[in-house]
Design an enzyme around this catalytic site. Sequence first.
Site, PDB file in Angstrom:
ATOM      1  N   ARG A 221       0.843  -1.191   0.000  1.00  0.00           N
ATOM      2  CA  ARG A 221       0.000   0.000   0.000  1.00  0.00           C
ATOM      3  C   ARG A 221       0.880   1.243   0.000  1.00  0.00           C
ATOM      4  NH1 ARG A 221      -3.384  -2.918  -1.549  1.00  0.00           N
ATOM      5  NH2 ARG A 221      -5.424  -3.383  -0.639  1.00  0.00           N
ATOM      6  N   HIS A 269      -0.768  -0.031  -9.877  1.00  0.00           N
ATOM      7  CA  HIS A 269      -1.428  -0.966  -8.945  1.00  0.00           C
ATOM      8  C   HIS A 269      -1.919  -2.213  -9.700  1.00  0.00           C
ATOM      9  CE1 HIS A 269      -3.717  -1.217  -4.881  1.00  0.00           C
ATOM     10  NE2 HIS A 269      -3.490  -2.432  -5.369  1.00  0.00           N
TER      11      HIS A 269
END
Length: 306
Positions: A221, A269
Site C-alpha cells: 500500500r 497498482h
Amino acid sequence: MKITFCCTGNKPEPWLAGLHAVLPGAEVTVWEPGAPRADHAVVWAPPQQFFDEQTRLKGVFNIGAGVDALLKLRLPPQATVVRLDDAGMSVQMAEYVCHAVIRHFREFDGYAADIAAGKWTYRKPRERAEFPVGVMGLGVLGARVAQALAQFDFPVMGWSRSAKELAGVRCFAGAAQFNEFLASTRILVNLLPLTPETRDIMCLQTLSRLQSGGYVINVARGAHLVDDDLLALLASGHLAGAMLDVFRNEPLPSDHPFWQEPKITITPHTSARTLRDESIAQIAAKIRALEAGQAIVGIVDPVRGY
Ligand code: NAP
Ligand code: GLV
C-alpha cells in the site's frame, strides 16, 4: 440465500453470472440503496450506506487481499469479514517482484538505454551475494515471493509479526528483530498489510538502515512509504532506485515528483490483480462452508487490522 454485490469499479454482470453458476440456489443481486437485506455480501470499496442498510450480513467477502479501506467503515458487528486468500494472486506477485529484483540486479534498464543509443556494451557481472533481498510480510503473498526469490539463489530474508520457518529464507520476527532484518537487506520488498502499526513503516529512519545502494519494491500500500523520505534517500545516493506499484493517492497525481524521478519505476497498482473466476470459486466455497458451520481460512481480525 440472498447475496448482495457492491464492488465499486467492477462490472457486475460477469460476477453475478459467475456467482449464479456456482451457487444456483442463491439470489444474487447488485446492491442499490434501499435493497432488501442479504445474508452475504461481495464487496470492494462499498460506501458506508451499504453497511448501514445491510445489517443482517453473516459474511462480507472482500474481492481483494487488503482490507485496510474496508476496516475504516462501521461494519455489522456479527458479520465475518473474509479477504481473498491467494486466489491466483501469489503467482502474479512472485512474477512482479522477481522481475523487479532481476531487472535491477542484472541492470536491464541500463542495457535497454545502451541498446536504444546503438551501443553494444557489457557491464561487469554483479555478485548475487551482495544483493540480499528482504521481504516484509511473510503471509500468503510474501511467503510465495520470498521462496520464488530463493530459487534464483539470492540471499533472502523475511520479516513478520510471528516467528516463521521457510525453506531458503532467513526469518526475522517482531519489532525486536526489525533493525537486524533491515541491516541485512539491500533490496527491500514490502508485502505487509496496511495497519496502524505498519503505516509509514518505510521512512527515513528505517530505509537508512538498509545496506548502501539499496532498492525498494513497494507492492502493498502507498501509505507504507513516506514519499519525501524515499526521494531524499535517492538524492543522497543511499538508495539506488525503487519500483512502486502502489501510492498514497491513486491514480498517482500528474504533478507528483515520482513521475519525474528516473530512478523510480511506476506501475499502476497491477502487481497482483483480482482474478474473477478464481475469486468466485473461492468465495462460493466459503459461503457454503459458513452456511454449513464449517471453518474457513482468510477471516480478518478487525482488531489486528488484517
Ligand atoms: P497476509 O497473508 O495477511 O500476510 C500479512 C503478513 O504481514 C503476515 O506475515 C503478517 O505477520 C505480517 N505482518 C502484519 N503486521 C505486521 C507487523 N506489524 N510487523 C511485522 N509483520 C507484520 O496478507 P497477504 O495476502 O500476503 O497480502 C499482503 C498485502 O498485500 C495486502 O494486505 C495488500 O495490502 C497487498 N496487496 C497488494 C496487491 C497489489 O496489487 N499491489 C495485491 C494484493 C495484495 P504474521 O504472519 O505473523 O501474521
Ligand atoms: C489489491 O491491492 C488487493 O489488496 O487485493
